[in-house]
Design a protein around this motif. Structure first.
Motif, PDB file in Angstrom:
ATOM      1  N   HIS A 327      59.861  -4.631  49.316  1.00 46.95           N
ATOM      2  CA  HIS A 327      58.698  -4.053  49.993  1.00 46.95           C
ATOM      3  C   HIS A 327      57.570  -3.827  48.988  1.00 46.95           C
ATOM      4  CE1 HIS A 327      61.217  -0.616  48.585  1.00 46.95           C
ATOM      5  NE2 HIS A 327      60.048  -0.223  48.104  1.00 46.95           N
ATOM      6  N   ALA A 328      56.389  -3.571  49.502  1.00 47.87           N
ATOM      7  CA  ALA A 328      55.248  -3.257  48.636  1.00 47.87           C
ATOM      8  C   ALA A 328      55.462  -1.879  48.020  1.00 47.87           C
ATOM      9  CB  ALA A 328      53.953  -3.278  49.439  1.00 47.87           C
ATOM     10  N   ALA A 329      55.142  -1.756  46.741  1.00 45.77           N
ATOM     11  CA  ALA A 329      55.381  -0.483  46.048  1.00 45.77           C
ATOM     12  C   ALA A 329      54.105   0.143  45.494  1.00 45.77           C
ATOM     13  CB  ALA A 329      56.367  -0.701  44.895  1.00 45.77           C
ATOM     14  N   GLY A 330      53.001  -0.576  45.554  1.00 48.77           N
ATOM     15  CA  GLY A 330      51.765  -0.072  44.952  1.00 48.77           C
ATOM     16  C   GLY A 330      51.037   0.940  45.814  1.00 48.77           C
ATOM     17  N   VAL A 331      50.048   1.567  45.213  1.00 48.84           N
ATOM     18  CA  VAL A 331      49.180   2.505  45.934  1.00 48.84           C
ATOM     19  C   VAL A 331      48.257   1.690  46.834  1.00 48.84           C
ATOM     20  CG1 VAL A 331      47.334   4.205  45.694  1.00 48.84           C
ATOM     21  CG2 VAL A 331      49.258   4.213  44.086  1.00 48.84           C
ATOM     22  N   GLY A 332      48.315   1.934  48.133  1.00 42.38           N
ATOM     23  CA  GLY A 332      47.484   1.202  49.080  1.00 42.38           C
ATOM     24  C   GLY A 332      46.034   1.665  49.054  1.00 42.38           C
ATOM     25  N   ALA A 333      45.170   0.883  49.711  1.00 48.78           N
ATOM     26  CA  ALA A 333      43.739   1.192  49.727  1.00 48.78           C
ATOM     27  C   ALA A 333      43.458   2.536  50.377  1.00 48.78           C
ATOM     28  CB  ALA A 333      42.986   0.090  50.465  1.00 48.78           C
ATOM     29  N   SER A 334      44.173   2.860  51.469  1.00 49.91           N
ATOM     30  CA  SER A 334      43.926   4.133  52.159  1.00 49.91           C
ATOM     31  C   SER A 334      44.350   5.317  51.288  1.00 49.91           C
ATOM     32  CB  SER A 334      44.675   4.176  53.497  1.00 49.91           C
ATOM     33  OG  SER A 334      46.073   4.035  53.306  1.00 49.91           O
ATOM     34  N   THR A 335      45.466   5.162  50.556  1.00 50.11           N
ATOM     35  CA  THR A 335      45.909   6.229  49.659  1.00 50.11           C
ATOM     36  C   THR A 335      44.942   6.399  48.499  1.00 50.11           C
ATOM     37  OG1 THR A 335      48.226   5.818  50.231  1.00 50.11           O
ATOM     38  CG2 THR A 335      47.790   7.037  48.200  1.00 50.11           C
ATOM     39  N   ALA A 336      44.435   5.298  47.966  1.00 48.11           N
ATOM     40  CA  ALA A 336      43.445   5.369  46.890  1.00 48.11           C
ATOM     41  C   ALA A 336      42.203   6.116  47.362  1.00 48.11           C
ATOM     42  CB  ALA A 336      43.081   3.968  46.411  1.00 48.11           C
ATOM     43  N   ASP A 337      41.770   5.827  48.586  1.00 44.90           N
ATOM     44  CA  ASP A 337      40.597   6.521  49.130  1.00 44.90           C
ATOM     45  C   ASP A 337      40.868   8.017  49.303  1.00 44.90           C
ATOM     46  OD1 ASP A 337      38.859   4.412  49.161  1.00 44.90           O
ATOM     47  OD2 ASP A 337      39.218   3.872  51.248  1.00 44.90           O
ATOM     48  N   LEU A 338      42.082   8.356  49.747  1.00 48.25           N
ATOM     49  CA  LEU A 338      42.424   9.781  49.896  1.00 48.25           C
ATOM     50  C   LEU A 338      42.413  10.491  48.543  1.00 48.25           C
ATOM     51  CD1 LEU A 338      45.283   9.753  52.566  1.00 48.25           C
ATOM     52  CD2 LEU A 338      42.979  10.668  52.824  1.00 48.25           C
ATOM     53  N   LEU A 339      42.871   9.807  47.510  1.00 45.48           N
ATOM     54  CA  LEU A 339      42.837  10.390  46.166  1.00 45.48           C
ATOM     55  C   LEU A 339      41.393  10.603  45.705  1.00 45.48           C
ATOM     56  CD1 LEU A 339      45.708   8.368  44.486  1.00 45.48           C
ATOM     57  CD2 LEU A 339      45.645  10.851  44.708  1.00 45.48           C
ATOM     58  N   ILE A 340      40.529   9.677  46.038  1.00 40.27           N
ATOM     59  CA  ILE A 340      39.115   9.834  45.683  1.00 40.27           C
ATOM     60  C   ILE A 340      38.503  11.007  46.439  1.00 40.27           C
ATOM     61  CG2 ILE A 340      36.834   8.742  45.839  1.00 40.27           C
ATOM     62  CD1 ILE A 340      38.299   6.033  45.413  1.00 40.27           C
ATOM     63  N   ILE A 341      38.791  11.085  47.739  1.00 44.50           N
ATOM     64  CA  ILE A 341      38.211  12.132  48.584  1.00 44.50           C
ATOM     65  C   ILE A 341      38.707  13.522  48.184  1.00 44.50           C
ATOM     66  CG2 ILE A 341      38.194  13.082  50.933  1.00 44.50           C
ATOM     67  CD1 ILE A 341      38.342  10.139  51.925  1.00 44.50           C
ATOM     68  N   ASN A 342      40.018  13.652  48.063  1.00 48.22           N
ATOM     69  CA  ASN A 342      40.624  14.980  47.906  1.00 48.22           C
ATOM     70  C   ASN A 342      40.851  15.414  46.467  1.00 48.22           C
ATOM     71  OD1 ASN A 342      40.900  15.441  50.752  1.00 48.22           O
ATOM     72  ND2 ASN A 342      42.609  14.008  50.760  1.00 48.22           N
ATOM     73  N   THR A 343      40.733  14.486  45.529  1.00 44.96           N
ATOM     74  CA  THR A 343      41.025  14.818  44.131  1.00 44.96           C
ATOM     75  C   THR A 343      39.870  14.497  43.190  1.00 44.96           C
ATOM     76  OG1 THR A 343      43.378  14.383  44.557  1.00 44.96           O
ATOM     77  CG2 THR A 343      42.674  14.492  42.258  1.00 44.96           C
ATOM     78  N   ILE A 344      39.429  13.241  43.200  1.00 48.60           N
ATOM     79  CA  ILE A 344      38.392  12.818  42.253  1.00 48.60           C
ATOM     80  C   ILE A 344      37.068  13.518  42.518  1.00 48.60           C
ATOM     81  CG2 ILE A 344      37.117  10.878  41.300  1.00 48.60           C
ATOM     82  CD1 ILE A 344      40.052  10.671  40.667  1.00 48.60           C
ATOM     83  N   VAL A 345      36.615  13.502  43.765  1.00 49.78           N
ATOM     84  CA  VAL A 345      35.312  14.105  44.088  1.00 49.78           C
ATOM     85  C   VAL A 345      35.295  15.603  43.786  1.00 49.78           C
ATOM     86  CG1 VAL A 345      33.699  14.648  45.959  1.00 49.78           C
ATOM     87  CG2 VAL A 345      34.625  12.336  45.745  1.00 49.78           C
ATOM     88  N   PRO A 346      36.295  16.378  44.236  1.00 50.19           N
ATOM     89  CA  PRO A 346      36.282  17.810  43.880  1.00 50.19           C
ATOM     90  C   PRO A 346      36.318  18.054  42.368  1.00 50.19           C
ATOM     91  CG  PRO A 346      37.793  17.430  45.692  1.00 50.19           C
ATOM     92  CD  PRO A 346      37.383  16.077  45.189  1.00 50.19           C
ATOM     93  N   LEU A 347      37.059  17.217  41.631  1.00 52.14           N
ATOM     94  CA  LEU A 347      37.094  17.368  40.182  1.00 52.14           C
ATOM     95  C   LEU A 347      35.722  17.103  39.564  1.00 52.14           C
ATOM     96  CD1 LEU A 347      40.508  15.847  39.038  1.00 52.14           C
ATOM     97  CD2 LEU A 347      39.638  18.115  38.457  1.00 52.14           C
TER      98      LEU A 347
END
Length: 423
Positions: A327-347
């Motif tokens: 199966h695919a094991a990498g971070v998907g595009a939607s998860t990457a976007d969630l990390l940007i929204i909820n983690t990167i931007v607030p930081l």
């Protein structure tokens, strides 16, 4: 009559203030209504009021009826001795301050436009999560956009305050803070707390010392997670255990325990073991550049950086020691976007605020405009009602608006609700 409506009326002078008088007939001139007190004590503090030609500076208490003063037992609370004016909708009895002096009282019953209160009551008594839905087509889009911008900053400020507290715990080490917050981001809602405990138990200085070795990074993270203690044996698990036993002894580490992790109602791609492998891979590939990547990388490269693929073991495993079909094991595009929204931007917002850089604050929020509009139950209500839905800037603001204003019926503190009440 609701007391919060009277607070609004007093604060914004939506009453016949030109003919304001006390119940004893003395003219009242409000120089300043004071500032709204949300803690214990009188409703408005540091008000400036002329009563009968004499200027008073002090507190203002607001009630639906004068007798509420006794019902709320203010006569026994010294904080209310500073009250210079009692503002009520209905004056039903005289109130004595310290048992002797009459508290000057102003009655608003005949001084508030009845239609304004009727509009407010129709708004807050509607059986709808989005209370203002029925009047939105009549509103100027600028009113809506201004409120969304306001609550988005409030959302970021709330995160900022949490990060400042974490920064103190990290001895003002921004690299340590970013490492911990990124860990929380990979944990998402279900396992954010467990990831935070893991990061606290494994300081970044230790991680940094082993960033050149993929195996040692994985061993440190999975060992500290407690997952190695309960994993079924295979060659990969044995290698991690061997490395971790040495590193645990070297740094005197204590795992957080496997019971900290939540597995129920999660898709296999979101299992904490998968997220931990992805986080370990990100640390391995990033090396010393993590702070720079988090704080300065543009959106396309940021998304690419976050889309890591852990080592090949995870292409046939969702958990340690349990093989599956490939199966695919990498971070998907939607998860990457969630990390940007909820983690990167607030930081980024927090970092810019800490150093007083307003341009970088704006840049942090502008990054949300590069990410797609989020689709969930709350955002669908807003988009279906005509709210802007162009990007994550809109969806993040709308989720904040729903949680902290709509669901708490704080319509009078929202420019959208206030506009409807005054229409």
């Amino acid at each position: 009559m609701k007391e919060e409506f009277l607070h609004y009326v007093w604060q914004h002078r939506h009453y016949d203030f030109l003919n304001a008088k006390t119940t004893c007939g003395q003219p009242v001139v409000v120089v300043s209504p004071g500032y709204h007190n949300h803690d214990a004590g009188p409703d408005f503090l540091q008000a400036v009021v002329d009563i009968g030609g004499v200027r008073w500076v002090g507190s203002v208490e607001i009630h639906c009826r004068s007798s509420d003063w006794l019902r709320h037992k203010h006569q026994y609370d010294d904080k209310y001795k500073s009250v210079i004016l009692h503002v009520v909708f209905e004056h039903d009895m005289e109130i004595l301050l310290s048992g002797q002096e009459v508290v000057p009282t102003m009655e608003l019953r005949d001084k508030i436009p009845r239609e304004m209160y009727d509009r407010y009551e129709r708004l807050v008594t509607r059986q709808d999560r989005l209370l203002c839905r029925w009047r939105l087509p009549e509103l100027d889009s600028l009113v809506v956009q201004n409120q969304l911008s306001k609550v988005l900053v409030e959302r970021m400020t709330e995160r900022q305050n949490r990060y400042y507290a974490m920064l103190e715990a990290c001895n003002k080490d921004w690299k340590e803070l970013i490492y911990r917050v990124m860990a929380i981001g990979f944990g998402c809602k279900k396992n954010g707390t467990a990831f935070e405990l893991l990061a606290q138990s494994l300081p970044y200085k230790i991680v940094r010392a082993h960033q050149a070795s993929q195996l040692q990074l994985y061993a440190l993270l999975f060992g500290q997670s407690g997952m190695l203690d309960v994993a079924e044996k295979d060659d990969y698990v044995d290698k991690l255990r061997y490395e971790y036993d040495y590193l645990r002894y070297k740094y005197q580490l204590s795992p957080i325990g496997s019971h900290q992790w939540n597995w129920l109602r999660l898709r296999p791609q979101n299992f904490p073991s998968m997220r931990l492998a992805q986080f370990a891979q990100l640390l391995f590939e990033t090396g010393e550049l993590q702070r720079d990547r988090v704080l300065t990388t543009p959106y396309p490269q940021l998304r690419q950086w976050l889309s890591v693929v852990p080592d090949s073991y995870w292409e046939t495993h969702y958990q340690l020691g349990k093989s599956t079909v490939e199966h695919a094991a990498g971070v998907g595009a939607s998860t990457a976007d969630l990390l940007i929204i909820n983690t990167i931007v607030p930081l980024r917002f927090c970092h810019a605020r800490f150093f007083g850089d307003e341009d970088l604050q704006e840049d942090a929020l502008a990054l949300l405009e590069r990410v797609g509009y989020e689709d969930n139950k709350t955002t669908r209500e807003f988009s279906d009602s005509g709210f802007p839905c162009a990007s994550a800037y809109d969806s993040q603001a709308q989720m904040e608006l729903m949680e902290h204003y709509c669901e708490r019926k704080r319509c009078l503190e929202c420019s959208i609700g206030e506009k409807i009440v005054r229409m």
